[in-house]
Design a protein around this motif. Structure first.
Motif, mmCIF file in Angstrom:
data_model
loop_
_atom_site.group_PDB
_atom_site.id
_atom_site.type_symbol
_atom_site.label_atom_id
_atom_site.label_comp_id
_atom_site.label_asym_id
_atom_site.label_seq_id
_atom_site.Cartn_x
_atom_site.Cartn_y
_atom_site.Cartn_z
ATOM 1 N N LEU A 295 0.468 -1.537 0.086
ATOM 2 C CA LEU A 295 0.005 0.234 0.035
ATOM 3 C C LEU A 295 0.806 1.358 -0.209
ATOM 4 C CD1 LEU A 295 -2.556 -1.426 2.414
ATOM 5 C CD2 LEU A 295 -2.655 -0.655 -0.363
ATOM 6 N N ALA A 296 2.047 1.476 0.669
ATOM 7 C CA ALA A 296 3.068 2.146 0.165
ATOM 8 C C ALA A 296 3.770 1.942 -1.199
ATOM 9 C CB ALA A 296 4.188 1.956 1.676
ATOM 10 N N HIS A 297 3.612 1.359 -1.547
ATOM 11 C CA HIS A 297 4.508 1.416 -3.274
ATOM 12 C C HIS A 297 3.480 2.719 -4.772
ATOM 13 C CE1 HIS A 297 4.966 -0.390 -7.700
ATOM 14 N NE2 HIS A 297 3.815 0.162 -7.329
ATOM 15 N N ARG A 298 4.501 3.760 -4.822
ATOM 16 C CA ARG A 298 5.125 4.185 -5.265
ATOM 17 C C ARG A 298 5.164 5.607 -4.352
ATOM 18 N NH1 ARG A 298 7.110 3.841 -10.966
ATOM 19 N NH2 ARG A 298 5.739 2.145 -11.504
ATOM 20 N N GLY A 299 5.389 5.287 -2.684
ATOM 21 C CA GLY A 299 5.033 6.433 -1.781
ATOM 22 C C GLY A 299 6.348 6.359 -0.505
ATOM 23 N N VAL A 300 5.865 5.922 0.562
ATOM 24 C CA VAL A 300 6.575 6.005 1.674
ATOM 25 C C VAL A 300 5.966 5.730 2.900
ATOM 26 C CG1 VAL A 300 7.638 7.183 3.915
ATOM 27 C CG2 VAL A 300 7.163 8.460 1.047
ATOM 28 N N LEU A 301 7.171 4.249 3.048
ATOM 29 C CA LEU A 301 6.340 2.953 4.696
ATOM 30 C C LEU A 301 8.039 3.498 5.434
ATOM 31 C CD1 LEU A 301 5.208 0.547 5.384
ATOM 32 C CD2 LEU A 301 7.682 -0.754 4.989
#
Ligand SMILES: [Zn+2]
Length: 510
Positions: A295-301
């Motif tokens: 769910l953080a794909h292409r974003g921030v974990l």
């Protein structure tokens, strides 16, 4: 006529596959047989479809009914086949003409009262239908907005089985998707709220510009979470391809807001340190749901208090972070989800998490070393930037008369640096410096002269720097130079990168 065929879509991970629902009605003992690898949810479909048909005022065909879902080898799960099964069955029984349903994909779950309920994953399902050459879909009303983001497909909606029946008989219309809501959703938190913390803000900017993983150390209350959750606000908006991927994942997870817009902001996920392995990397019943990492794909974990996480959990993050995808193996098949996330980890300096850090806590240096040591190895080795964040002193807080720079201004510099990097590495297909393989940076024409990288060679010889660390510092040096708008990193950039990687940059107290 005692046979009919209707189209539907099944999902395996984010990949959709066209499914044919066949219904055959023959004389014999009245019964309903479902074939084609159905799971329990699909068996329950039999009962839902029967109740929905009867409660819509239709006659239930008292014959032997065989419903077959093709291809048989495709694992199927979920309740999205209900509408197609009901339509195939009614058409097979001669209750409906089947011609109006030719080439139309039907998606939706049926309630016992005949209402059509929303299902998860409508966006990737409609996208798969479009790829298979389908141009018309009928979806639940509550999913209609998200279905419209797929280009080249005419989306119609239904709220009940009765409405579909009337449409097919030519006695009533389908529904149009609701209009798009006027204003875009509000942006996330802004860097303008972060006073002081100049080094941390700079580290965040470098992380955004180069796609580097980041570690923040510091006592509770220093603002680590506040900084991490503002990283998406300085990342570029998602391009069309990334936006479709991210929106599809949120659709599968059932997290998409009903306005059904394409998600354009990079996502931010902050699972708790006690989160289960399934919540983190994906899993659960059936073929498995995406976890926080996807769910953080292409974003921030963002992983806060990361030394508190179970060792096995940290270990499980390793491979997906490296490959950019999560593979879930199940008895019934393998599911794959994308997982290319930028990692921000945060840790208190010691297990007692005393807000005053150094002064008040009684943790011995050995206890502190052991605590942070849980982080080392697999995870920390992949982190390019390590900084220490300290709480602002009263003097700093009161002295910050100038308002802090807002995210939009930082994002503009990040975007410039990113386009410089993307242009430089376009031949290799890398978009950010963090993606460039080490050997590529150590060979001409990108190799830096020894006079500029001396500090790294010395650290290598001393054994305080690994070969992997050497490459990570080179990537960081390129990002620092890109942000400064120059062509090539110099000794100063390399020195700064070295300090960031080794965690030697401390917020100055003045
Ligand atoms: Zn302590």
């Amino acid at each position: 006529m005692s046979y009919a065929r209707v189209l539907c879509v099944g999902l395996v991970g984010v990949a959709g596959h066209l499914v044919e629902v066949e219904a055959d009605l023959s004389t014999g003992l009245p019964a309903v047989v479902l074939t084609g690898l159905p799971d329990t949810a699909l068996n329950e479909a039999r009962d839902r479809v029967r109740a929905a048909v009867v409660n819509s005022g239709r006659e239930w065909p008292n014959r032997r009914i065989t419903v077959n879902l093709l291809p048989a080898a495709l694992p199927k799960h979920g309740s999205g086949f209900d509408l197609a099964i009901a339509a195939a069955l009614l058409a097979g029984a001669g209750e409906l003409p089947s011609a109006p349903l030719d080439g139309v994909v039907l998606l939706g779950e049926l309630g016992l009262d005949g209402a059509v309920r929303p299902v998860r994953g409508v966006l990737p399902m409609v996208a798969a239908a479009a790829r298979a050459g389908i141009t018309r879909v009928v979806v639940p009303l509550d999913n209609a907005r998200e279905a419209t983001v797929v280009p080249g497909v005419t989306v119609r909606a239904v709220d009940s089985l009765q409405r579909l029946v009337e449409y097919v008989r030519g006695t009533g219309p389908l529904l149009d998707p609701p209009p798009a809501p006027p204003a875009p959703p509000p942006a996330g938190p802004d860097l303008a709220d972060v006073a002081g913390q100049l080094i941390a803000r700079y580290a965040l900017e470098i992380a955004a510009a180069g796609g580097h993983h980041l570690a923040l150390f510091g006592p509770p209350g220093a603002g680590k979470t506040m900084l991490a959750e503002r990283l998406p606000s300085i990342l570029p908006e998602l391009d069309d391809e990334a936006a479709l991927e991210v929106t599809a994942l949120q659709s599968i997870a059932g997290l998409l807001p009903p306005d059904g817009r394409l998600v354009r902001r990079p996502p931010f996920q902050a699972p708790h340190h006690s989160a289960s392995l399934a919540a983190l990397v994906g899993g659960g019943t059936g073929l498995g749901r995406p976890g926080a990492l996807s769910l953080a794909h292409r974003g921030v974990l963002f992983l806060d208090e990361v030394p508190e996480m179970a060792r096995a959990t940290l270990q499980a993050l390793r491979q997906p972070l490296e490959s950019g995808r999560v593979v879930l193996s199940r008895a019934r098949g393998t599911t794959e989800y994308p997982a290319r996330a930028q990692l921000v980890v945060a840790a208190n300096p010691c297990p007692c998490a005393s807000p005053a850090g150094d002064h008040a806590c009684g943790c011995s240096p050995a206890v502190r070393r052991r605590y942070l040591g849980r982080l080392s190895g697999p995870l920390l080795d992949r982190v390019d930037i390590k900084i220490t964040v300290l709480p602002l002193t009263a003097v700093q807080l009161m002295g910050a008369s100038e308002p802090a720079e807002p995210s939009a201004a930082v994002a503009a510099r990040v975007a410039r640096a990113r386009s410089a990097a993307a242009a430089r590495w376009s031949a290799g297909g890398w978009r950010v410096n963090a993606e460039v393989p080490g050997p590529h940076l150590r060979r001409p024409p990108w190799r830096l002269p020894v006079r500029d990288t001396r500090i790294l060679h010395q650290a290598l010889d001393r054994g305080t720097l690994s070969a992997r660390g050497f490459d990570r510092i080179l990537r960081l040096a390129w990002t620092i130079c890109d942000l400064d708008g120059r062509d090539r990193p110099n000794a100063g950039d390399v020195g700064e990168a070295y300090q960031l990687r080794m965690g030697e940059l401390l917020e100055r107290t003045a």
